[in-house]
Design a protein around this motif. Structure first.
Motif, mmCIF file in Angstrom:
data_model
loop_
_atom_site.group_PDB
_atom_site.id
_atom_site.type_symbol
_atom_site.label_atom_id
_atom_site.label_comp_id
_atom_site.label_asym_id
_atom_site.label_seq_id
_atom_site.Cartn_x
_atom_site.Cartn_y
_atom_site.Cartn_z
ATOM 1 N N GLY A 172 0.795 -1.209 0.000
ATOM 2 C CA GLY A 172 0.000 0.000 0.000
ATOM 3 C C GLY A 172 0.833 1.265 0.000
ATOM 4 O O GLY A 172 0.292 2.371 0.083
ATOM 5 N N LEU A 173 2.159 1.092 -0.115
ATOM 6 C CA LEU A 173 3.090 2.219 -0.208
ATOM 7 C C LEU A 173 3.861 2.203 -1.518
ATOM 8 O O LEU A 173 4.329 3.233 -1.983
ATOM 9 C CB LEU A 173 4.096 2.171 0.958
ATOM 10 N N ASN A 186 3.769 0.587 -5.518
ATOM 11 C CA ASN A 186 2.966 -0.093 -6.532
ATOM 12 C C ASN A 186 3.729 -1.228 -7.189
ATOM 13 O O ASN A 186 4.959 -1.257 -7.198
ATOM 14 C CB ASN A 186 2.532 0.894 -7.611
ATOM 15 N N SER A 226 -2.541 -4.803 -4.175
ATOM 16 C CA SER A 226 -1.831 -3.577 -3.839
ATOM 17 C C SER A 226 -2.791 -2.389 -3.827
ATOM 18 O O SER A 226 -2.737 -1.539 -2.925
ATOM 19 C CB SER A 226 -0.694 -3.327 -4.828
ATOM 20 N N ALA A 227 -3.691 -2.333 -4.775
ATOM 21 C CA ALA A 227 -4.663 -1.238 -4.825
ATOM 22 C C ALA A 227 -5.555 -1.232 -3.586
ATOM 23 O O ALA A 227 -5.901 -0.169 -3.062
ATOM 24 C CB ALA A 227 -5.504 -1.336 -6.090
ATOM 25 N N LYS A 269 -4.681 -2.181 -0.660
ATOM 26 C CA LYS A 269 -3.886 -1.704 0.469
ATOM 27 C C LYS A 269 -3.560 -0.209 0.345
ATOM 28 O O LYS A 269 -3.382 0.473 1.347
ATOM 29 C CB LYS A 269 -2.627 -2.550 0.627
ATOM 30 N N TRP A 270 -3.503 0.295 -0.878
ATOM 31 C CA TRP A 270 -3.443 1.754 -1.043
ATOM 32 C C TRP A 270 -4.718 2.378 -0.489
ATOM 33 O O TRP A 270 -4.685 3.451 0.124
ATOM 34 C CB TRP A 270 -3.256 2.124 -2.515
ATOM 35 N N THR A 293 -4.341 2.602 3.198
ATOM 36 C CA THR A 293 -3.489 3.728 3.571
ATOM 37 C C THR A 293 -4.286 5.028 3.611
ATOM 38 O O THR A 293 -4.194 5.812 4.559
ATOM 39 C CB THR A 293 -2.319 3.859 2.578
ATOM 40 N N ASN A 311 2.145 -1.317 8.515
ATOM 41 C CA ASN A 311 2.428 -1.809 7.167
ATOM 42 C C ASN A 311 3.508 -2.893 7.204
ATOM 43 O O ASN A 311 4.700 -2.579 7.205
ATOM 44 C CB ASN A 311 2.919 -0.659 6.277
#
Length: 244
Positions: A154-155, A157, A164-165, A167-168, A171, A192
């Motif tokens: 999430g930090l 990409n 991943s999206a 977890k972004w 965030t 994280n």
């Protein structure tokens, strides 16, 4: 969905320590966090979708006077609300809630199976929001803390990575919840983890340098141990050897 309790004890305790609710805590980081908190004298409620796995965890972990198990889907509003309500009824209050439930399908946009994605998105993104909505009034009453388990994903990409999206999104959710909660005396912490050796990987092959779940659980406990008036907002924990 109806939330069911898998422990027989129903009397609220009056012992010292905090009451912490952890979603998706039958394995991995959630399970390690629950055990660590119990070892330190706290009261813990854990949720899981699979009743048999939840029962196994409860039987193996012990501490029946301070451990409550609830069958609940983190992405289901009624189940989440019921889990929070039952935790407060059982232990008398709620000092912290940990949005830990989450998973990764292990495939990619353009090369994966889209039928598997809705459940991941709902669990990883909607789940923490539902827990926050249900828990915040109780956390305001205790001056408590909300912890969201995010990810290094999430930090940073990576190509076509829907996980991943999600977890972004976690965030961003952590920060907008912080803006809301801090005016109500509630702390919000985003933890994280980097690559961690848990069943989360689902046979994908964990790198040899992956973290044990224990340091991540220690980070959650560190956040919960912060004194009144201190808001620890972000902790990122990578294993040495993970460049991204």
């Amino acid at each position: 969905m109806t939330t069911t309790t898998t422990t027989a004890t129903t009397t609220a305790t009056t012992a010292t320590g905090k009451t912490v609710l952890i979603t998706g805590a039958t394995s991995g980081i959630g399970a390690h966090t629950a055990r660590l908190l119990l070892d330190r004298g706290h009261r813990v409620a854990v949720t899981g979708r699979d009743e048999s796995r939840l029962k196994t965890f409860l039987d193996e972990t012990g501490h029946p006077d301070r451990l409550l198990g609830l069958v609940a889907d983190a992405a289901d509003w009624q189940a989440t609300e019921s889990a929070v309500t039952r935790t407060v009824a059982h232990f008398g209050a709620l000092d912290a809630a940990v949005a830990n439930a989450g998973f990764m399908t292990g495939d990619a946009i353009g090369a994966g199976d889209p039928t598997r994605w809705p459940s991941m998105v709902l669990t990883n993104v909607l789940g923490p929001a539902l827990l926050a909505h249900a828990a915040l009034p109780h956390l305001e009453a205790t001056g408590g803390r909300l912890v969201l388990i995010g990810s290094v994903a999430g930090l940073k990409n990576s190509p076509a990575n829907l996980y991943s999206a999600t977890k972004w999104a976690t965030t961003g959710l952590a920060e907008n919840l912080r803006l809301h909660a801090t005016t109500r005396g509630i702390g919000v912490t985003l933890v994280n983890p980097g690559m961690t050796d848990t069943p989360f990987w689902q046979g994908a092959g964990v790198p040899p340098f992956a973290l044990s779940p224990r340091p991540v659980a220690e980070a959650v406990c560190f956040a919960l141990d912060q004194p009144t008036g201190v808001d620890l907002n972000t902790l990122t924990i990578r294993p040495v050897g993970q460049p991204a």
